[in-house]
Write an enzyme that holds these catalytic residues in place. Structure first.
Site, PDB file in Angstrom:
ATOM      1  N   HIS A  63      46.912  29.127  29.646  1.00  0.00           N
ATOM      2  CA  HIS A  63      46.259  29.442  28.374  1.00  0.00           C
ATOM      3  C   HIS A  63      46.831  30.699  27.719  1.00  0.00           C
ATOM      4  O   HIS A  63      46.591  30.949  26.541  1.00  0.00           O
ATOM      5  CB  HIS A  63      44.741  29.572  28.562  1.00  0.00           C
ATOM      6  CG  HIS A  63      44.285  30.802  29.287  1.00  0.00           C
ATOM      7  ND1 HIS A  63      43.896  30.785  30.607  1.00  0.00           N
ATOM      8  CD2 HIS A  63      44.136  32.080  28.883  1.00  0.00           C
ATOM      9  CE1 HIS A  63      43.534  32.009  30.975  1.00  0.00           C
ATOM     10  NE2 HIS A  63      43.668  32.807  29.938  1.00  0.00           N
ATOM     11  N   ASP A  95      45.900  25.322  34.989  1.00  0.00           N
ATOM     12  CA  ASP A  95      46.002  26.452  34.055  1.00  0.00           C
ATOM     13  C   ASP A  95      47.044  27.458  34.524  1.00  0.00           C
ATOM     14  O   ASP A  95      46.852  28.667  34.449  1.00  0.00           O
ATOM     15  CB  ASP A  95      44.654  27.136  33.842  1.00  0.00           C
ATOM     16  CG  ASP A  95      44.654  28.067  32.621  1.00  0.00           C
ATOM     17  OD1 ASP A  95      45.585  27.970  31.800  1.00  0.00           O
ATOM     18  OD2 ASP A  95      43.725  28.901  32.503  1.00  0.00           O
ATOM     19  N   GLY A 170      43.081  40.046  29.027  1.00  0.00           N
ATOM     20  CA  GLY A 170      44.390  40.654  29.229  1.00  0.00           C
ATOM     21  C   GLY A 170      44.827  40.610  30.677  1.00  0.00           C
ATOM     22  O   GLY A 170      46.012  40.709  30.988  1.00  0.00           O
ATOM     23  N   ASN A 171      43.858  40.471  31.612  1.00  0.00           N
ATOM     24  CA  ASN A 171      44.179  40.286  33.026  1.00  0.00           C
ATOM     25  C   ASN A 171      44.677  38.880  33.328  1.00  0.00           C
ATOM     26  O   ASN A 171      45.259  38.641  34.392  1.00  0.00           O
ATOM     27  CB  ASN A 171      42.962  40.552  33.916  1.00  0.00           C
ATOM     28  CG  ASN A 171      42.800  42.005  34.308  1.00  0.00           C
ATOM     29  OD1 ASN A 171      41.825  42.653  33.952  1.00  0.00           O
ATOM     30  ND2 ASN A 171      43.774  42.535  35.042  1.00  0.00           N
ATOM     31  N   SER A 172      44.411  37.928  32.430  1.00  0.00           N
ATOM     32  CA  SER A 172      44.777  36.534  32.701  1.00  0.00           C
ATOM     33  C   SER A 172      46.241  36.411  33.067  1.00  0.00           C
ATOM     34  O   SER A 172      47.125  36.903  32.355  1.00  0.00           O
ATOM     35  CB  SER A 172      44.484  35.667  31.469  1.00  0.00           C
ATOM     36  OG  SER A 172      43.113  35.505  31.276  1.00  0.00           O
TER      37      SER A 172
END
Length: 360
Positions: A63, A95, A170-172
């Site tokens: 994503h 994902d 933002g950690n994704s």
């Protein structure tokens, strides 16, 4: 995976080796700082990633880069280099995505651990770029192991790692590591009522990263001329599990956002509305915009509208949004169902979709 550095079984290690004292935590942070990157997609947002394997593949969440289309995907390396990356594969089932820059990535690979040996209660560290703050380290434990959590990939992932290590937008795509500094998961989702970390985060287990890299290596052994990135769809969205070609989105909505889960709902929380874009013209507002008067009167926190559905079809995250927009054309109208979760308010907005902006 012969090209990935593996260590011994987690469960077989002495208890002393698993203690996260200051010296060990500092050493792990220094190692992560050399191998973790920040990923930006123009007009979409910020995510994290990390380098693995002799090929120096960059792992992140699907994503983070899905929907980039012709927009450049930029990778910000720890040494200050910023390089454009090719999206080699996006797997909607997990994902996960794999990127690669031209030449040799200026960052060393980090070891993948064995997620099948993860146990509830063990210490973990999360690393990444929450809200664009690169090089952020947080600590927690494995709170639970979950199966089939809606909103993560196709909702059929087993062994999903739940952690209370603080994870924020933002950690994704960043690494979740064990006390040896091995990656055991890819930080993917938080459940939050206020929009920030509330101690309920989830990471896709590293065994799925290992499988994706293995499949990619097999495919790269028989390269196709000018082959585009491959997107593996969720089983519910395709007749088979065979990869299909990804095409750039034919329309533009004009928002940046991230997955939201809380108050019993899931959707896309709007962080930023692109000035002059279709969403701006329809009155959609993001977290960076002033709160609407009705929200101010309700005296609830303003975190941006959350998009729940498009034309009546549920939008649980960017994979749903990408799929629904894929059948649209510039000039088509789409009805967005939006909400302000804390206030229990729900409404709709009609957006006239635009053509994707030209790449610079």
């Amino acid at each position: 995976m012969p090209l990935l550095v593996l260590s011994g079984a987690l469960g077989a290690a002495p208890a002393r080796a698993q203690e996260l004292n200051d010296a060990r935590r500092i050493a792990i942070a220094e190692r992560l700082s050399r191998s973790t990157v920040t990923i930006t997609v123009r007009r979409r947002g910020i995510g994290s990633g990390f380098v693995v394997g002799a090929e120096r593949f960059i792992i992140t969440n699907g994503h983070v880069v899905e929907g980039a289309g012709r927009r450049p995907v930029s990778v910000h390396f720890p040494g200050g280099e910023v390089l454009d990356a090719n999206v080699l594969v996006i797997d909607a089932r997990t994902d996960l995505a794999v990127l690669q820059v031209a030449g040799r990535a200026p960052a060393p690979p980090i070891a993948l651990g064995d997620s099948s040996r993860v146990r509830v209660g063990q210490s973990v560290l999360a690393y990444g770029s929450p809200h664009g703050l690169s090089g952020t380290l947080t600590q927690g434990i494995v709170s639970a192991l979950r199966d089939n959590l809606r909103g993560v990939g196709d909702g059929r992932i087993t062994g999903l790692i739940q952690t209370d290590a603080p994870i924020n937008p933002g950690n994704s795509g960043g690494p979740l590591v064990n006390a040896r500094g091995e990656v055991i998961g890819v930080n993917t989702l938080i459940i939050s009522q206020a929009g920030g970390s509330e101690g309920i985060g989830f990471a896709v287990p590293s065994r799925l990263v290992r499988r994706l890299i293995r499949d990619l290596r097999d495919r790269l052994q028989n390269p196709r001329a000018s082959a585009p990135p491959v997107r593996t769809p969720a089983p519910a969205a395709a007749a088979s599990n065979a990869p299909v070609t990804a095409a750039p989105l034919p329309v533009w909505l004009g928002i940046e956002g991230d997955a939201f889960s809380g108050f019993g709902i899931r959707g896309i929380r709007v962080q930023r509305v692109i000035p002059g874009g279709p969403a701006a013209a329809a009155g959609i507002r993001g977290a960076e915009d002033p709160a609407p008067a009705v929200v101010r009167r309700m005296n609830v926190p303003w975190t941006g509208y959350v998009i729940l559905a498009l034309d009546g079809h549920p939008v649980r995250g960017w994979p749903d949004m990408i799929r629904l927009l894929g059948g649209k054309r510039p000039g088509d109208r789409a009805t967005l169902t939006i909400t302000v979760p804390q206030g229990g308010m729900e409404g709709s907005a009609v957006v006239e979709l635009g053509a994707p902006p030209a790449s610079p």
